[in-house]
Design an enzyme around this catalytic site. Sequence first.
Site, PDB file in Angstrom:
ATOM      1  CD  GLU A 169      -3.522  -0.634   2.302  1.00 17.14           C
ATOM      2  OE1 GLU A 169      -3.010  -0.727   3.011  1.00 17.14           O
ATOM      3  OE2 GLU A 169      -4.241  -1.793   2.065  1.00 17.14           O
ATOM      4  CD  GLU A 189      -4.004  -6.052   2.767  1.00 20.09           C
ATOM      5  OE1 GLU A 189      -4.678  -5.154   3.659  1.00 20.09           O
ATOM      6  OE2 GLU A 189      -2.442  -6.016   3.026  1.00 20.09           O
TER       7      GLU A 189
END
Length: 668
Positions: A142, A311
């Site tokens: 991320e 995720e």
Amino acid sequence: MNIGVCYFPEHWPRESWAEQVAQMAEAGIEYVRMGEFAWSRYEPERGTYELDWLESAVDLVDEHGMQAVLCTPTATPPKWLVDEHPSILRQERDGTTVEFGSRRHYCFNSAVYRRESARIVERLAERFAGHDAVAGWQTDNEYGCHGTTRCYCDDCATAFRTWLRERYDGIDDLNDSWGNAFWSQEYTGFAEIDPPRHTATGHHPARLLDYYRFSSDSVVEFNREQCEILRETDDSWFVTHNEMSLFGAIDAYDLGADLDFMSWDSYPTGHVQHAPGETTPDQLRAGDPDLTGLNHAIFRDSADGDFWILEQQPGGVNWPPHPTQPGDGAMALWAHHASASGADTVSYFRWQRCDMGQEQYHAGLRNQDGSPDRGYHDAVRAAEDLERLAEPMDDSDNEARVALLHDYENLWGLQIEPASVDFDYWDHLLTYYAALRRHGVAVDVLPTDADLSEYDAVVGPTLYFADEDLAERLDAFARDGGEVLVTVRSGVKNEHNRLRPALPGPLSDAVGATVEQYEGFRDDAEPEIAYSGESYAFRTWGEWLDADATETVALHETGPAAGTSAITRNAVGEGHVTYVGVWPEDDLADALVTDFLDDAGIAVTDRLPDGVRLSRRGGLTWVCNFTSDPLGVDTPATAAWHLGDGTVDPFDVAVTDADPAAVSVVVK
Ligand code: GAL
């Protein structure tokens, strides 16, 4: 359509790995993502590499017929490295150093950190090259999460100056292009230009825009270095990265250009609490299918049509304001929704709730003692369902005929100068995305320079920096019979964030009208326009159009704008360019979008209930119910149900081969 899971073997005693991995295989999991954040275990001290443990974990995954996705660990430089080179630490705008003790504490422009990152990535790549069970890699984690894309340190100052020197023809060109005569902001040389650090009031918009571009480019370059190392070491690996919901600081199209496909991390009940607007009780249980769906579409279309969820929310999560429990079945519903939107793999975060560190209040598929938690049962069900659905599916894609244009520079321009406090780019984009999806229409979300020739209709919300090239392409698209819809605040600025002489700038010819005035509204204002013989509410922003040269299709009814043109529709060749000079509330957005789709010859379903959406993949239609109400679904007699039937439970899904336009849904 596969199910995966994120696993952190380093968080568990070695003796438990075999059982954990066996249980994953039993659950129907096919991919296991590992190694994220594990630098201190890969290299406990400089030059001492310990990778055997990861190889054992990969071997276990292999023994159970699954594949591993490995991660580069660069989101968490270890303490010894930070102490050796404190200059790698990121600096906030006010000069505060982001210290060790959490994650994402590094600067993308630190030459030292680039070198160190390359070193650890090379080591890992060499170790796993040729290992059959390693399918590919996730770079870092991320990028830009926790507001860390833009750094304001001295390394960034130097890199920014170099970036500017490459783009401007000397300092006079930069001064003129930015417009630095304003507030005495002229420079005598590039060496004087700093990152836009703490100031008394707003920064110069041209300087900010270039800093946003530069910062995004810095991440893209950082990522590219890792991709190159991985590919050079073993070209059978895929390389991807996990992006975030409506994340705007990095241009995903630029980042995606170096990846085999894009991935993103989907936490529906968390994201909805951070998105603009009120959150409903049902959304606290399952999120908003349009918010989640818009992300699926952005990441699907940002790197060649494939994407993964690296995720997927497994249960309650620790970071939103309210850690609600998802509705029963929601964790399976999300996997279906993602798969129906084109995801190749949905990987749950994480296998087991962790009993240490910062995320102890974050669920896993299994509890901290190893027993199954709520999400586990949903994940098993999703794996079974998706396997079953593979059979009736063909290889057709979502068959979208509508393109929704999306652009990071437009977002940056509007963040830099929202002009009205509630003017949020994502919110505006969602208004149109949701209106289209409420009618079961498949939508591709594309960058403004995309090839539009496969589409029949193009929606361009807030094309703030529309330039001559885009104007010509939209004009040609309409001329060939396409329908174009462009909205408020388009063609406003040039590439240096300076106002165009008249708005909507280069789009004025195609639109056939110009903007005479504009105003922003408070929440309690109730502005209205008349469209198709009815009054409709709008919000946030309104423009009064000078439309003498074209057809007016809506008039302002309220305030000083009353009687002026609010929406125009210009005949261009075989098609039309519609300009919507207001930000529509839902009913107006529906009326506009359905008329627009009708002009484009695109069939729609009747308005779907809030929280209910249809997605099409492989010749099948998923009816996704993000609400706590049961649904009754009607399909033509010739259609078959491949999962469930015409009664869809709360937070559940059913799959038919009926065309979306032939499906009707009622709340029971
Ligand atoms: C993601 C992140 C994971 C974990 C997760 C918790 O943003 O990539 O490492 O922190 O959130 O929901």
